[in-house]
Motif scaffolding. Structure first.
Motif, mmCIF file in Angstrom:
data_model
loop_
_atom_site.group_PDB
_atom_site.id
_atom_site.type_symbol
_atom_site.label_atom_id
_atom_site.label_comp_id
_atom_site.label_asym_id
_atom_site.label_seq_id
_atom_site.Cartn_x
_atom_site.Cartn_y
_atom_site.Cartn_z
ATOM 1 N N LEU A 199 0.897 -1.109 -0.122
ATOM 2 C CA LEU A 199 -0.105 0.048 0.039
ATOM 3 C C LEU A 199 0.861 1.314 0.292
ATOM 4 N N MET A 202 3.103 2.906 2.959
ATOM 5 C CA MET A 202 3.482 1.607 3.554
ATOM 6 C C MET A 202 4.895 1.601 5.193
ATOM 7 N N ILE A 358 -2.025 -6.392 6.577
ATOM 8 C CA ILE A 358 -1.372 -4.920 6.522
ATOM 9 C C ILE A 358 -2.498 -4.418 6.775
ATOM 10 N N HIS A 360 -4.355 -0.991 8.683
ATOM 11 C CA HIS A 360 -4.011 0.480 8.752
ATOM 12 C C HIS A 360 -5.123 1.515 8.900
ATOM 13 N N TRP A 361 -4.596 2.401 10.381
ATOM 14 C CA TRP A 361 -5.951 3.016 10.943
ATOM 15 C C TRP A 361 -5.916 4.422 10.754
ATOM 16 N N ASP A 362 -6.377 4.625 9.993
ATOM 17 C CA ASP A 362 -6.221 6.187 9.035
ATOM 18 C C ASP A 362 -6.854 7.042 10.628
ATOM 19 N N THR A 368 -8.940 -0.685 8.686
ATOM 20 C CA THR A 368 -8.747 -1.445 7.173
ATOM 21 C C THR A 368 -7.853 -2.291 8.078
ATOM 22 N N SER A 422 0.085 1.342 13.319
ATOM 23 C CA SER A 422 -1.097 2.447 12.408
ATOM 24 C C SER A 422 -1.071 3.050 13.070
ATOM 25 N N ARG A 427 0.288 5.405 9.025
ATOM 26 C CA ARG A 427 0.729 4.490 8.141
ATOM 27 C C ARG A 427 -0.034 3.056 8.090
ATOM 28 N N PRO A 428 0.053 2.790 6.408
ATOM 29 C CA PRO A 428 -0.141 1.150 7.005
ATOM 30 C C PRO A 428 1.016 0.692 7.414
ATOM 31 N N LYS A 430 2.784 -3.514 7.408
ATOM 32 C CA LYS A 430 2.530 -4.264 6.999
ATOM 33 C C LYS A 430 3.366 -5.394 8.042
#
Length: 932
Positions: A199, A202, A358, A360-362, A368, A422, A427-428, A430
């Motif tokens: 992503l 990432m 992976i 992702h906590w935006d 996600t 994250s 940021r994402p 992995k």
């Protein structure tokens, strides 16, 4: 120092700037050139998933430096398909069902291609030799060899595929062998797994794991790691502000807070700009430990003076009991009482795709998670609790899954660490297990110690059975209580036992965590029960077949432990398997070798309610008919190689009268697909199929009303066939499905799209909280494996000569896929029986890579004959029952019984090794039983 190389890949010259000349060809192909059909699995040259051709030779690209490949011709899986036409070997893999999860498939295809380029007419031995360095955990290798042999024009070993009543023979799609709907993307390497994903922006995470089996954490110094350039965040257990979690008992915290409980326990985690920086960062973290006494044997862990792993008495995490009848009365009625002890092994899942996610906590608070999970819904449910975030703010996406077998059905440390890192970095992140972590940081099959006490009459009639089972839980609980609960209820379902008692103890040890694994307790208990069945028969001087036939449960029986056996093909499976093995046994007997035949009967459940907090077991599906007459199915199950994407598509095609090619299936996105508990418990086709069928029936009702108006007939007379609808009494008057749907959608006023959802909740119930008795599953599958073995008396070497697997899984939806499931299950069972075992010395695991932990290869695969006993179960879609787990349940005891038949050595502990054979052989010459 950076080095520029020019690589000749698939006929193209591609310049690559190597900032690190020590980078492997595998990483450059995947990361720099985006050729991710070259899979990344073990990283040390044992699995073969990364195989490519180098100057025509098959090589493992993880062992080749990119600089070494300059000036040489590199061919990857992406270079085989030309102008949309598959290479013949890819086509053969597709047609023979040689790909299941697909993670090993590109490497297998490349090894096969290299062989055929060099030797277009290989022998079967040549084929096996060429792919012996390519591991597969799903298929059992049989169909892989068949596919390569077909291209080479070699006659593969003949194996009959026997079916019983073939109840679905009148259907067009269901009941017939069909190519996997995901087969093409797998044989071409285009299937994208989470391990293949990148992503934007990432970061890469890594976990520091404990080197000690049991120790108090005195201090953790992370400063050097934080100062390392490229490190974005470092966390410890006290930084990770989450609720404890666990499938049954919330005893995990993601990262250890006060002490570590096994070698591999997670201690700290980092997020960095790349994997190499993350790895350097964790090496800079200094942890001060105070070592504590440890215990790795579950019986030792139950002693009063054993070190406490958690603050629970005698390290017993859970105890469950099932009581049916009165065992004291049953033993009083017996002429003989036999007591035996059995021990099974701590088996690793050994999925080709390691655990990877992976997270992702935006900035909006939306989570996600792209994850190699078997259950998007369960993952969302648990993460919502762990992080105290509404489920609507969590999206779980499971793309292609490279094997699971139960290990990917719950939250692990990498999930919570990736998401928390994250959140801290924005940021994402992995995170992926390396192969060592996959062995020690994921899950294992529970080692079990099983005491069986069985009472019988002189004529062999069973009067009572008492089982005391000790499950090695490992350091945390996971699914341990569930495994004990399900095997306790299944333990009374194979034989008519008037009085039955089961006591299961789930016990903490300082070892890797025991979790869900194909069979969910059935392989362990069946090894004990079916070994003892042969032992009792011999003590009574009875034939083991006669003993079993006298005591088997029948269709319609209610088992003493609770299961209602509406359909039950155990008797037919036993007689067919035994007859088949005796018809072919001894054909290739070698001089000086000992030959023997053994068999075992087993059962397993389809779906099931066994968690006291989850009185539901459901699958969801949505079906949409498009304006071109095609069909889209959205389902929450996960395709991890079991073939459910194909069987569910077959059901939709059958119901709506279209071809399989007209169906598109979309799976495993919690924001798009209906809620579904996931792919485990042999439930995806049966429960998911019921949901798909019900959704199709709702769609058909809508379309039938519209068609009836246009055809001036009763809606109940509308038939769906050949991509059209018509009045059953006037089939010549028909409307194309595409025209019907288009007319409904584009109508001027009053139009509608054609779409419906269904939620199927399995008709089963939780066990009684007092007695433990319960009809906990929707249905119960049965099977018998009959095995012929050869034993070398000089070395103790055991060779499985052939296996006959007779299976009652209800009606078979896709025979070629079902056969592949049985073949894979048998091979997993052979590994379980003969050599798979995680070994320990002073608390340290000794074999955490494929080089030291051996799983079956193509060199060990025997001929496997599948026999189907189709029992037309009324609860399953089109009469089906679960299959994937039943394929390995009886394998180990069948092998043990065959070895005893050959040698007179009775081995009651797994794995059955040559050393154990040799230890027992002297007494066997006098036909005395040696329990090892």
């Amino acid at each position: 120092m950076a080095v520029e190389v020019v690589l000749n890949v698939n006929g193209m010259s591609l310049p690559v700037l190597l900032r690190d000349p020590a980078r492997t060809l595998q990483d450059v192909l995947r990361e720099d050139l985006g050729l991710r059909g070259t899979k990344k699995s073990c990283n040390d040259g044992y699995c073969g998933s990364c195989t490519v051709q180098l100057d025509g030779q098959a090589v493992k690209s993880c062992l080749i430096l990119a600089v070494e490949a300059e000036g040489r011709a590199i061919r990857t899986i992406e270079g085989l398909e030309q102008a949309g036409r598959l290479d013949p070997i890819q086509q053969a893999f597709l047609e023979h069902g040689a790909a299941q999860c697909g993670m090993c498939t590109p490497g297998m295809v490349m090894s096969a291609r290299a062989l055929l380029d060099e030797n277009p007419q290989p022998t079967l031995d040549d084929i096996k030799e060429a792919i012996k360095g390519n591991l597969c955990r799903c298929t059992g290798y049989v169909k892989i060899v068949d596919a390569i042999a077909a291209v080479a024009g070699v006659s593969a070993p003949k194996r009959s595929l026997e079916r019983g009543r073939v109840a679905l023979s009148g259907k067009r799609v269901a009941g017939h062998s069909k190519l996997r709907v995901d087969g093409r993307v797998k044989v071409t390497g285009k299937a994208q797994y989470v391990v293949d994903m990148t992503l934007p922006g990432m970061l890469y995470g890594k976990i520091l794991r404990s080197p000690l089996p049991h120790a108090r954490i005195v201090a953790i110094d992370t400063e050097a790691a934080r100062r390392l350039p490229g490190v974005f965040a470092v966390i410890t257990g006290h930084d990770l502000a989450i609720k404890p979690f666990g499938a049954f008992i919330a005893d995990e915290t993601g990262l250890a807070r006060d002490k570590v409980r096994y070698v591999g326990d997670a201690v700290a985690a980092v997020a960095a700009v790349d994997e190499a920086t993350a790895e350097r960062a964790i090496q800079l973290i200094e942890v001060q430990y105070e070592e504590l006494p440890f215990v790795i044997d579950p019986e030792d862990a139950m002693k009063e003076d054993a070190p406490l792993i958690h603050e629970v008495e005698r390290n017993i995490a859970a105890h469950n009991r099932v009581v049916g009848g009165d065992v004291a009365q049953g033993f009083a009625e017996a002429d003989y009482i036999f007591e035996d002890r059995f021990e099974t092994t701590k088996q690793a899942h050994a999925c080709m795709e390691p655990h990877v996610c992976i997270g992702h906590w935006d900035a909006s608070g939306k989570i996600t998670l792209y994850d190699s999970t078997q259950s998007t819904f369960f993952m969302r449910y648990h993460l919502s609790h762990i992080f105290d975030v509404p489920a609507s703010k969590i999206r779980i996406v499971a793309p292609y899954l490279g094997g699971g077998f139960g290990s990917k059905s719950e939250v692990h440390a990498i999930h919570v660490c990736a998401l928390w890192l994250s959140r801290l970095t924005g940021r994402p992140v992995k995170m992926a297990h390396d192969r060592d972590e996959e062995f020690i940081g994921s899950r294992t099959r529970h080692k079990e110690i099983i005491y069986l006490k069985t009472g019988v009459k002189k004529d062999g009639t069973i009067t009572a059975r008492q089982a005391t089972v000790i499950l090695d839980n490992g350091a945390y609980t996971s699914y341990g209580p569930g495994v004990s609960l399900t095997q306790s209820m299944l333990g009374g379902a194979v034989y008519r036992i008037p009085h039955y008692q089961y006591d299961g103890y789930v016990v903490y040890t300082n070892t890797p965590i025991g979790g869900a694994f194909r069979g969910f307790g059935s392989p362990q208990f069946t090894f004990a029960a079916e070994s003892q069945a042969d032992m009792i028969a011999e003590r009574l001087e009875m034939d083991p077949l006669t003993f079993r036939l006298k005591n088997l449960t029948e269709p319609g029986d209610k088992a003493i432990s609770g299961p209602m056996l509406t359909t039950n093909g155990a008797r037919e499976a036993l007689t067919k398997a035994v007859d088949a093995i005796h018809r072919t046994a001894g054909r290739t007997s070698a001089p000086g070798k000992l030959r023997g035949i053994g068999y075992a009967v087993g059962t397993h459940f389809t779906s099931g309610k066994f968690h006291p907090e989850a009185n539901a077991d459901f699958c969801g599906a949505t079906v949409k008919v498009n304006e071109d007459g095609s069909v889209t199915v959205l389902a929450g199950v996960v395709e991890m190689g079991t073939g459910c994407s194909t069987t569910l598509s077959q059901i939709a095609a059958e119901e709506l009268g279209v071809d399989l090619e007209d169906v598109t299936i979309l799976l495993s996105d919690s924001d798009a697909t209906p809620p579904d508990l996931g792919t485990f418990g042999s439930r995806a086709t049966t429960l998911g199929g019921n949901a798909v069928r019900q959704a199709c029936q709702a769609v058909k009702a809508t379309l039938s009303r519209e068609a009836a108006t246009q055809l001036d007939c009763d809606p109940n007379r509308i038939v769906f066939q050949d991509k059209a609808v018509f009045d059953a009494s006037r089939p010549e008057r028909r409307i194309l499905l595409a025209d019907l749907v288009t007319g409904m959608m584009f109508r001027d006023g009053g139009g509608s799209h054609v779409m419906a959802s269904a939620h199927f909740d399995a008709p089963c119930s939780l066990p009684d909280p007092e007695t433990g008795v319960g009809d906990f599953a929707m249905s119960y599958s049965f099977g018998c494996h009959a095995v012929e073995v050869e034993v070398d008396p000089d070395t103790g070497k055991i060779t499985v000569v052939q296996v006959v697997a007779a299976t009652d899984c209800g009606n078979v939806i896709n025979p070629v896929g079902a056969e592949g499931q049985v073949e894979g299950g048998v091979m997993q069972g052979i590994g379980y029986a003969l050599y798979e075992d995680i070994k320990f010395a002073e608390g340290q695991p000794l074999n955490t890579r494929f080089g030291t932990y051996k799983i079956p290869t193509v060199m060990t695969v025997p001929p496997i004959t599948a026999i189907w006993v189709e029992t037309d179960d009324p609860r399953g879609v089109y009469g089906s029952k679960g299959l994937a787990e039943m394929g390995m349940v009886p394998t180990a005891p069948a092998i043990a019984n065959a070895i005893y038949n050959a040698t007179g050595v009775r081995i009651t502990s797994l794995p059955i090794t040559p050393e154990k054979i040799l230890q027992g052989l002297p007494s066997a010459q006098n036909r005395e039983v040696s329990s090892l």
